[in-house]
Design a protein around this motif. Structure first.
Motif, PDB file in Angstrom:
ATOM      1  N   ILE A  48       0.839  -1.201   0.000  1.00 52.05           N
ATOM      2  CA  ILE A  48       0.000   0.000   0.000  1.00 52.05           C
ATOM      3  C   ILE A  48       0.876   1.253   0.000  1.00 52.05           C
ATOM      4  CG2 ILE A  48      -1.645   1.333   1.387  1.00 52.05           C
ATOM      5  CD1 ILE A  48      -2.917  -0.968  -0.077  1.00 52.05           C
ATOM      6  N   LEU A  49       1.945   1.242   0.770  1.00 55.28           N
ATOM      7  CA  LEU A  49       2.851   2.391   0.840  1.00 55.28           C
ATOM      8  C   LEU A  49       3.512   2.649  -0.509  1.00 55.28           C
ATOM      9  CD1 LEU A  49       4.013   4.481   2.822  1.00 55.28           C
ATOM     10  CD2 LEU A  49       5.907   2.891   3.175  1.00 55.28           C
ATOM     11  N   ILE A  50       3.972   1.602  -1.176  1.00 53.95           N
ATOM     12  CA  ILE A  50       4.595   1.755  -2.493  1.00 53.95           C
ATOM     13  C   ILE A  50       3.580   2.265  -3.507  1.00 53.95           C
ATOM     14  CG2 ILE A  50       5.592   0.450  -4.415  1.00 53.95           C
ATOM     15  CD1 ILE A  50       7.565   1.024  -2.206  1.00 53.95           C
ATOM     16  N   PHE A  51       2.347   1.754  -3.463  1.00 50.10           N
ATOM     17  CA  PHE A  51       1.307   2.227  -4.366  1.00 50.10           C
ATOM     18  C   PHE A  51       1.023   3.707  -4.142  1.00 50.10           C
ATOM     19  CE2 PHE A  51      -3.173   3.090  -5.247  1.00 50.10           C
ATOM     20  CZ  PHE A  51      -3.203   2.806  -6.593  1.00 50.10           C
ATOM     21  N   VAL A  52       0.925   4.119  -2.884  1.00 51.02           N
ATOM     22  CA  VAL A  52       0.651   5.528  -2.572  1.00 51.02           C
ATOM     23  C   VAL A  52       1.815   6.405  -3.031  1.00 51.02           C
ATOM     24  CG1 VAL A  52       0.368   7.159  -0.666  1.00 51.02           C
ATOM     25  CG2 VAL A  52      -0.976   5.071  -0.729  1.00 51.02           C
ATOM     26  N   PHE A  53       3.049   5.951  -2.820  1.00 52.29           N
ATOM     27  CA  PHE A  53       4.198   6.727  -3.287  1.00 52.29           C
ATOM     28  C   PHE A  53       4.189   6.879  -4.803  1.00 52.29           C
ATOM     29  CE2 PHE A  53       7.106   5.795   0.557  1.00 52.29           C
ATOM     30  CZ  PHE A  53       6.547   6.859   1.226  1.00 52.29           C
ATOM     31  N   PHE A  54       3.786   5.839  -5.509  1.00 52.07           N
ATOM     32  CA  PHE A  54       3.696   5.936  -6.962  1.00 52.07           C
ATOM     33  C   PHE A  54       2.611   6.916  -7.388  1.00 52.07           C
ATOM     34  CE2 PHE A  54       1.817   4.589 -11.007  1.00 52.07           C
ATOM     35  CZ  PHE A  54       2.920   4.699 -11.827  1.00 52.07           C
ATOM     36  N   VAL A  55       1.472   6.864  -6.718  1.00 49.33           N
ATOM     37  CA  VAL A  55       0.343   7.706  -7.119  1.00 49.33           C
ATOM     38  C   VAL A  55       0.605   9.180  -6.824  1.00 49.33           C
ATOM     39  CG1 VAL A  55      -2.081   8.191  -6.603  1.00 49.33           C
ATOM     40  CG2 VAL A  55      -1.342   5.860  -6.991  1.00 49.33           C
ATOM     41  N   VAL A  56       1.260   9.502  -5.707  1.00 51.84           N
ATOM     42  CA  VAL A  56       1.477  10.909  -5.346  1.00 51.84           C
ATOM     43  C   VAL A  56       2.783  11.459  -5.916  1.00 51.84           C
ATOM     44  CG1 VAL A  56       0.093  10.728  -3.261  1.00 51.84           C
ATOM     45  CG2 VAL A  56       2.560  10.401  -3.119  1.00 51.84           C
ATOM     46  N   ASN A  57       3.483  10.675  -6.690  1.00 55.42           N
ATOM     47  CA  ASN A  57       4.726  11.110  -7.311  1.00 55.42           C
ATOM     48  C   ASN A  57       4.440  12.226  -8.322  1.00 55.42           C
ATOM     49  OD1 ASN A  57       7.228  11.270  -8.519  1.00 55.42           O
ATOM     50  ND2 ASN A  57       7.384   9.080  -8.903  1.00 55.42           N
ATOM     51  N   PRO A  58       5.253  13.292  -8.368  1.00 56.88           N
ATOM     52  CA  PRO A  58       5.021  14.358  -9.360  1.00 56.88           C
ATOM     53  C   PRO A  58       5.102  13.862 -10.803  1.00 56.88           C
ATOM     54  CG  PRO A  58       6.556  15.104  -7.684  1.00 56.88           C
ATOM     55  CD  PRO A  58       6.322  13.644  -7.432  1.00 56.88           C
ATOM     56  N   TRP A  59       5.920  12.865 -11.053  1.00 53.78           N
ATOM     57  CA  TRP A  59       6.021  12.313 -12.400  1.00 53.78           C
ATOM     58  C   TRP A  59       4.697  11.665 -12.803  1.00 53.78           C
ATOM     59  CZ3 TRP A  59       6.628   7.128 -14.346  1.00 53.78           C
ATOM     60  CH2 TRP A  59       7.082   7.084 -15.647  1.00 53.78           C
ATOM     61  N   THR A  60       4.053  10.985 -11.866  1.00 55.56           N
ATOM     62  CA  THR A  60       2.743  10.392 -12.145  1.00 55.56           C
ATOM     63  C   THR A  60       1.703  11.471 -12.389  1.00 55.56           C
ATOM     64  OG1 THR A  60       3.350   8.548 -10.719  1.00 55.56           O
ATOM     65  CG2 THR A  60       1.045   8.755 -11.280  1.00 55.56           C
ATOM     66  N   TYR A  61       1.793  12.560 -11.655  1.00 59.38           N
ATOM     67  CA  TYR A  61       0.868  13.679 -11.867  1.00 59.38           C
ATOM     68  C   TYR A  61       1.019  14.250 -13.277  1.00 59.38           C
ATOM     69  CZ  TYR A  61      -1.391  18.186 -11.254  1.00 59.38           C
ATOM     70  OH  TYR A  61      -2.193  19.280 -11.413  1.00 59.38           O
ATOM     71  N   LYS A  62       2.261  14.340 -13.759  1.00 63.73           N
ATOM     72  CA  LYS A  62       2.480  14.814 -15.128  1.00 63.73           C
ATOM     73  C   LYS A  62       1.916  13.829 -16.144  1.00 63.73           C
ATOM     74  CE  LYS A  62       6.566  17.641 -14.490  1.00 63.73           C
ATOM     75  NZ  LYS A  62       7.963  17.850 -14.887  1.00 63.73           N
ATOM     76  N   MET A  63       1.990  12.536 -15.834  1.00 61.58           N
ATOM     77  CA  MET A  63       1.416  11.539 -16.741  1.00 61.58           C
ATOM     78  C   MET A  63      -0.096  11.672 -16.801  1.00 61.58           C
ATOM     79  SD  MET A  63       3.520   8.001 -16.201  1.00 61.58           S
ATOM     80  CE  MET A  63       3.243   7.852 -14.462  1.00 61.58           C
ATOM     81  N   ILE A  64      -0.718  12.027 -15.685  1.00 58.07           N
ATOM     82  CA  ILE A  64      -2.167  12.180 -15.670  1.00 58.07           C
ATOM     83  C   ILE A  64      -2.586  13.408 -16.472  1.00 58.07           C
ATOM     84  CG2 ILE A  64      -4.132  12.686 -14.154  1.00 58.07           C
ATOM     85  CD1 ILE A  64      -2.794  10.885 -12.076  1.00 58.07           C
ATOM     86  N   LEU A  65      -1.800  14.474 -16.392  1.00 63.09           N
ATOM     87  CA  LEU A  65      -2.160  15.712 -17.089  1.00 63.09           C
ATOM     88  C   LEU A  65      -1.982  15.631 -18.600  1.00 63.09           C
ATOM     89  CD1 LEU A  65      -0.746  18.487 -14.758  1.00 63.09           C
ATOM     90  CD2 LEU A  65      -3.102  17.723 -15.005  1.00 63.09           C
TER      91      LEU A  65
END
Length: 117
Positions: A48-65
């Motif tokens: 769960i911690l690794i999943f949360v770190f992946f989701v809140v990562n700024p790189w992931t945020y750029k992928m979503i945008l």
């Protein structure tokens, strides 16, 4: 196949689904690679911690945008690693090939890395 209107309306949901599944895949790989002598609760918390770190990562945020092809490369590459862990080598090679079709530069870098080590 579905037309431009369909992809303009629902295409971004497919990208977000792939990003979510990549996070789940990273957590699953962690559970497969952890030692078996630790408790299931400990493995669950780390996943769960690794999943949360992946989701809140700024790189992931750029992928979503914005649309990035690297999302698909990472997804299929990690899926190939999971198939090798599960000893399904043909599927692993197939997913490595598919990931290479999405991003040839990252594929060349990973090929050189694995050939060296």
């Amino acid at each position: 196949m579905f037309g431009n209107e369909f992809f303009n309306s629902y295409g971004h949901w497919f990208d977000k689904l792939i990003i979510f599944l990549t996070g789940v895949l990273i957590a699953e790989l962690l559970t497969k690679l952890l030692k078996k002598n630790v408790s299931n609760f400990y493995i669950f918390l780390r996943s769960i911690l690794i999943f949360v770190f992946f989701v809140v990562n700024p790189w992931t945020y750029k992928m979503i945008l914005a649309y990035w092809i690297h999302v698909f490369f990472i997804f299929f590459f990690l899926l190939g690693i999971l198939m090798f862990i599960e000893k399904k080598y043909n599927f692993g090679l197939l997913f490595f090939f598919i990931s290479g079709c999405f991003d040839y530069q990252s594929s060349a870098g990973m090929t050189l890395f694995f050939m060296y080590y």
